[in-house]
Design a protein around this motif. Structure first.
Motif, PDB file in Angstrom:
ATOM      1  N   ASP A 186      -8.591  51.221 -72.140  1.00 26.45           N
ATOM      2  CA  ASP A 186      -7.200  50.785 -72.125  1.00 26.45           C
ATOM      3  C   ASP A 186      -6.620  50.874 -73.524  1.00 26.45           C
ATOM      4  OD1 ASP A 186      -6.883  47.762 -73.344  1.00 26.45           O
ATOM      5  OD2 ASP A 186      -8.900  48.145 -72.585  1.00 26.45           O
ATOM      6  N   SER A 193      -6.910  56.773 -68.599  1.00 30.64           N
ATOM      7  CA  SER A 193      -7.869  57.585 -67.846  1.00 30.64           C
ATOM      8  C   SER A 193      -7.879  58.998 -68.398  1.00 30.64           C
ATOM      9  CB  SER A 193      -7.511  57.604 -66.355  1.00 30.64           C
ATOM     10  OG  SER A 193      -6.211  58.135 -66.151  1.00 30.64           O
ATOM     11  N   THR A 239      -4.060  59.904 -69.425  1.00 36.17           N
ATOM     12  CA  THR A 239      -2.932  59.204 -68.821  1.00 36.17           C
ATOM     13  C   THR A 239      -2.977  57.734 -69.184  1.00 36.17           C
ATOM     14  OG1 THR A 239      -2.885  60.736 -66.958  1.00 36.17           O
ATOM     15  CG2 THR A 239      -1.736  58.636 -66.675  1.00 36.17           C
ATOM     16  N   ASP A 243      -1.311  54.403 -68.148  1.00 33.42           N
ATOM     17  CA  ASP A 243      -0.555  53.858 -67.024  1.00 33.42           C
ATOM     18  C   ASP A 243       0.179  52.604 -67.476  1.00 33.42           C
ATOM     19  OD1 ASP A 243       0.455  52.946 -64.656  1.00 33.42           O
ATOM     20  OD2 ASP A 243      -1.423  53.075 -63.533  1.00 33.42           O
ATOM     21  N   GLY A 293       2.241  50.971 -65.591  1.00 31.31           N
ATOM     22  CA  GLY A 293       2.747  50.353 -64.368  1.00 31.31           C
ATOM     23  C   GLY A 293       2.633  48.854 -64.299  1.00 31.31           C
ATOM     24  N   SER A 294       1.698  48.256 -65.017  1.00 33.20           N
ATOM     25  CA  SER A 294       1.564  46.794 -64.954  1.00 33.20           C
ATOM     26  C   SER A 294       2.795  46.096 -65.498  1.00 33.20           C
ATOM     27  CB  SER A 294       0.325  46.349 -65.732  1.00 33.20           C
ATOM     28  OG  SER A 294       0.422  46.735 -67.094  1.00 33.20           O
ATOM     29  N   GLU A 300       5.774  54.148 -64.449  1.00 31.95           N
ATOM     30  CA  GLU A 300       5.917  54.852 -65.725  1.00 31.95           C
ATOM     31  C   GLU A 300       4.552  55.179 -66.332  1.00 31.95           C
ATOM     32  OE1 GLU A 300       8.892  53.363 -68.400  1.00 31.95           O
ATOM     33  OE2 GLU A 300       9.866  52.227 -66.812  1.00 31.95           O
ATOM     34  N   LYS A 301       4.480  56.327 -66.989  1.00 30.06           N
ATOM     35  CA  LYS A 301       3.220  56.790 -67.577  1.00 30.06           C
ATOM     36  C   LYS A 301       3.506  57.569 -68.849  1.00 30.06           C
ATOM     37  CE  LYS A 301       1.029  57.510 -63.028  1.00 30.06           C
ATOM     38  NZ  LYS A 301       0.426  58.515 -62.123  1.00 30.06           N
ATOM     39  N   GLN A 309       1.564  60.805 -70.648  1.00 30.05           N
ATOM     40  CA  GLN A 309       0.491  61.789 -70.492  1.00 30.05           C
ATOM     41  C   GLN A 309       0.356  62.622 -71.752  1.00 30.05           C
ATOM     42  OE1 GLN A 309       0.958  64.243 -67.017  1.00 30.05           O
ATOM     43  NE2 GLN A 309       0.057  62.725 -65.648  1.00 30.05           N
TER      44      GLN A 309
END
Length: 774
Positions: free
Chosen positions: A613, A620, A629, A631, A633-634, A639-640, A642
């Motif tokens: 993280d 990931s 990636t 993430d 989203g939390s 939204e991301k 990359q």
């Protein structure tokens, strides 16, 4: 010494062109040898010796290392960057140097108030890392001693001092925040560096010690930096505890003399850490007398290491801290002998020559060998057969009839085994393992069905739902079959599969307090041979080589902050993105491309370390090890970020960006709301993309997050290829891959931005496989 000889001695870093020059050091090696053509009244403070066969009458008025500098631009209203460049150029003329760092190790530039940095006139100071210059805003900051030490610390390679995951928050040393000191001298106008930075500088090397705490112990005396050089052979200034990932440094933060202005953890023992690959430091523990700190799983060994402080003397002259270090917990302390232990006095060589004038204060252990010469003043107390076997476990009800063999133990046999279940009535004896995350044990299980009656006690796991009973199922899988019948008021979010059966039964009970994070869905991107896509899907290219700010927002993710920097590299007439680094909060992820397609990254400056993280956002890496990636989203649903690699090429893409997440961001990709490519002042729109690239070159005030420094670094501007368009035309004439072949290879890409960038990269590299970068 007077005249030119004095001038040349003062400016002793010049390179002289030939032996016998009027400025040759050897020519003036003999004291008093002065050219008859030179005014002997001139001194080092009034004239500089300019070399190359003639004497230049450059009256620089250098007094005690200080001089005034007149520039051809008005500093007030100009950017600090422009004033710095103009200052460097003027100094090079004044001292006849190609670069001013050939003349001086450090140059401190005091700008008049009114220059801007980051669009504001309210800036403090900045400096070049491992460079010669430091810059200060107005008399207030230029006259502040600890601010000077902080910025020159950057010149010497030091990064900022952190505490509790907050940059600048270590106020024990000069590399933390210094802003309060200029307003209130009580906030620390005189302080030195913390333990880690003190070790890095090597100033106290003769008084330092280093151990591996898994194989060695320490019991000794630490003294503050102000005691140097009056340090005893058994005393130390900094103790280094070695660790593979980051070393720990133990220092007594004695608030006297040169360190009297430290205003945090005063007269305590501090433990700071510094990764082996950088000079950013972090406070790990602060320890008072009679307390300790235990660090679990030291160096991945599964073993603990304890640092204990047995006593602290805060006296200005004799101040010191007694420190012990061992492997294990507090109850595993081995037998230790302090290095500076005071030896017990030896016994007397024989009996005294006569009786003492008064009876002893305690009874003798047995009867005397003979009768006394006269009666005693009182009866002799009965002695105990032997001293008590050990110390008592608590205070006695009255004085004992004789001394015990050891001190009374503390009331509790051991400290508590762990933290209490609730807050204690006072401060804990050591820092907790981490900050409290949020008041609620867990966030709410989902978004509320409507607005709450008041603010929640902690953040929800997602945004408030729309007034309809259920949200739409998601965005469509592709574009609609035809254009809409009229313009939309704003961007379409995601159509329903079918129209709703009827209007809602009534208006919502209350308006939504602010737009939800799904009101905008934008993509920003930098990739390949650098192709930039702004927030409004406009494209441009910049072919310089330097570090640039793609995105920066100090308020991102509830003030954790985000910085995305890219590093470009020139190859003939074009350049490409070689590396990218992303900082969120206190975590830093750096990614580079490799010719063999293998993964290469640094997480918090550890190469190929465990990557799970970034500041709590999951990271990931795909099966092909070419897409990372993050993430978001939390906190920002859907939204991301990359990061893609293809051979040596790196690309960064922000997907699904919303006003909530990136609405306040700045950087080379432009303004989120308008798409304008603004300068750092936030108002000037820049249409020359070469100027834009130089404008968003990483400055010291932006932070340096790459694990190593690469040229050019500010104030050197971005390197540009020679005549990139002309070179490209000649290269196309010699090419083995035609433009038609490149277009055919890239035809399957979905959007125009990718197709255009793909064609350009194939033609530049003459490699049809470059389509894989998209």
């Amino acid at each position: 010494m007077t005249g030119v000889a004095a001038n040349c001695a003062f400016f002793n870093d010049f390179f002289f062109s030939a032996s016998g020059d009027i400025c040759d050091r050897d020519f003036y090696a003999t004291a008093g040898q002065v050219s008859p053509t030179v005014d002997a009244s001139k001194t080092a403070r009034t004239e500089c010796c300019i070399c190359g066969g003639t004497l230049g009458n450059y009256n620089n008025n250098v007094v005690d290392g200080v001089m005034d500098l007149e520039l051809s631009i008005n500093a007030v209203g100009s950017t600090s960057h422009d004033v710095l460049v103009a200052s460097a150029a003027e100094l090079e003329v004044r001292f006849n140097a190609n670069s001013i760092d050939q003349v001086f190790d450090n140059v401190m530039l005091c700008f008049p108030s009114g220059t801007t940095s980051g669009g504001s006139t309210n800036w403090v100071a900045y400096a070049g890392l491992n460079s010669y210059y430091s810059v200060y805003n107005g008399d207030k900051w230029c006259a502040n001693e600890v601010t000077q030490v902080h910025e020159v610390g950057h010149n010497m390679g030091l990064l900022h001092a952190w505490e509790g995951g907050v940059e600048y928050a270590d106020h024990t040393g000069a590399m933390g925040s210094t802003t309060g000191a200029a307003d209130d001298v009580a906030l620390g106008n005189r302080k030195c560096f913390n333990g880690a930075h003190s070790w890095e500088l090597g100033w106290y090397a003769a008084y330092n010690a280093e151990i591996n705490p898994l194989t060695a112990t320490f019991a000794g005396t630490l003294v503050g930096v102000d005691r140097v050089p009056n340090v005893l052979s058994c005393e130390k200034v900094v103790l280094k505890l070695t660790n593979s990932d980051k070393d720990f440094y133990v220092l007594y933060n004695h608030a006297v003399g040169a360190n009297e202005g430290t205003y945090e953890h005063i007269n305590m023992v501090t433990v700071t850490s510094m990764p082996t690959t950088t000079t950013a430091t972090n406070v790990e523990a602060t320890i008072s007398a009679g307390s300790h700190a235990t660090f679990s799983n030291w160096d991945g060994s599964g073993q603990s290491v304890t640092v204990s402080v047995t006593s602290i003397d805060a006296d200005a002259a004799t101040g010191a801290a007694e420190v012990e270090v061992w492997k294990g917990g507090i109850n595993d302390r081995p037998a230790l002998s302090p290095a500076c232990a005071v030896a017990a006095p030896p016994p007397t060589s024989g009996p005294t020559s006569g009786p003492t004038s008064a009876p002893t204060s305690v009874p003798t252990s047995g009867p005397t060998s003979g009768p006394t010469s006269g009666p005693t003043s009182g009866p002799t107390l009965a002695p105990n057969p032997s001293p008590t076997s050990g110390p008592t476990f608590g205070p006695t009800s009255g004085p004992t009839s004789g001394p015990t063999s050891g001190p009374t133990l503390a009331p509790n046999p051991t400290p508590t085994s762990g933290p209490t279940s609730g807050p204690t009535s006072g401060p804990t004896s050591g820092p907790t393992s981490g900050p409290t995350l949020a008041p609620n044990p867990t966030p709410t299980s989902g978004p509320t069905s409507g607005p709450t009656s008041g603010p929640t006690s902690g953040p929800t796991s997602g945004p408030t739902l729309a007034p309809n009973p259920t949200p739409t199922s998601g965005p469509t899988s592709g574009p609609t079959s035809g254009p809409t019948s009229g313009p939309a008021i704003g961007p379409t979010l995601a159509p329903n599969p079918a129209p709703t059966p009827g209007p809602a039964p009534g208006p919502t009970s209350a308006p939504i307090a602010s737009p939800t994070s799904t009101t905008v869905d934008r993509v920003s991107e930098v990739t390949g041979d650098p192709h930039f896509k702004t927030w409004k899907n406009e494209h441009f290219e910049f072919h310089g080589q330097c570090d640039m700010v793609m995105i920066s927002d100090k308020h991102f993710a509830n003030d954790r902050g985000i910085d995305i920097h890219i590093r470009t590299k020139i190859v003939r007439f074009w350049s490409y993105i070689q590396k990218a680094v992303i900082r969120i909060g206190n975590d830093i992820l750096e990614i580079e491309g490799l010719p063999d397609f293998s993964a290469s990254y640094w997480i918090n400056y550890e190469h190929m370390g465990e990557l799970t993280d970034l500041a709590g956002f999951p990271v990931s890496l795909n099966e092909n090890t070419d897409r990372y990636t993050i993430d978001l989203g939390s906190l920002y649903p859907g939204e991301k970020i990359q990061i893609r690699t293809f051979k040596e090429f790196v690309g960064v893409k922000v997907l699904g960006a919303s006003e909530t997440s990136f609405g306040n961001s700045v950087g080379i990709i432009g303004d989120f709301h308008t798409g304008n490519t603004y300068a750092r002042d936030g108002s000037t729109v820049m249409h020359d993309f070469t100027e834009l690239g130089n404008e968003w070159q990483v400055l010291p005030s932006d932070g340096h997050f790459f694990h190593e420094i690469s040229k050019p670094q500010f104030p050197e501007k971005c390197m540009l290829p020679e005549n990139p368009q002309g070179q490209r035309k000649r290269r196309l004439g010699e090419s083995t891959v035609s433009e038609e072949q490149a277009e055919a290879a890239c035809a399957g890409l979905e959007d125009e931005f990718s197709r255009k960038g793909c064609v350009y990269d194939i033609l530049a590299t003459q490699d049809l496989d470059m389509v894989g970068a998209y």
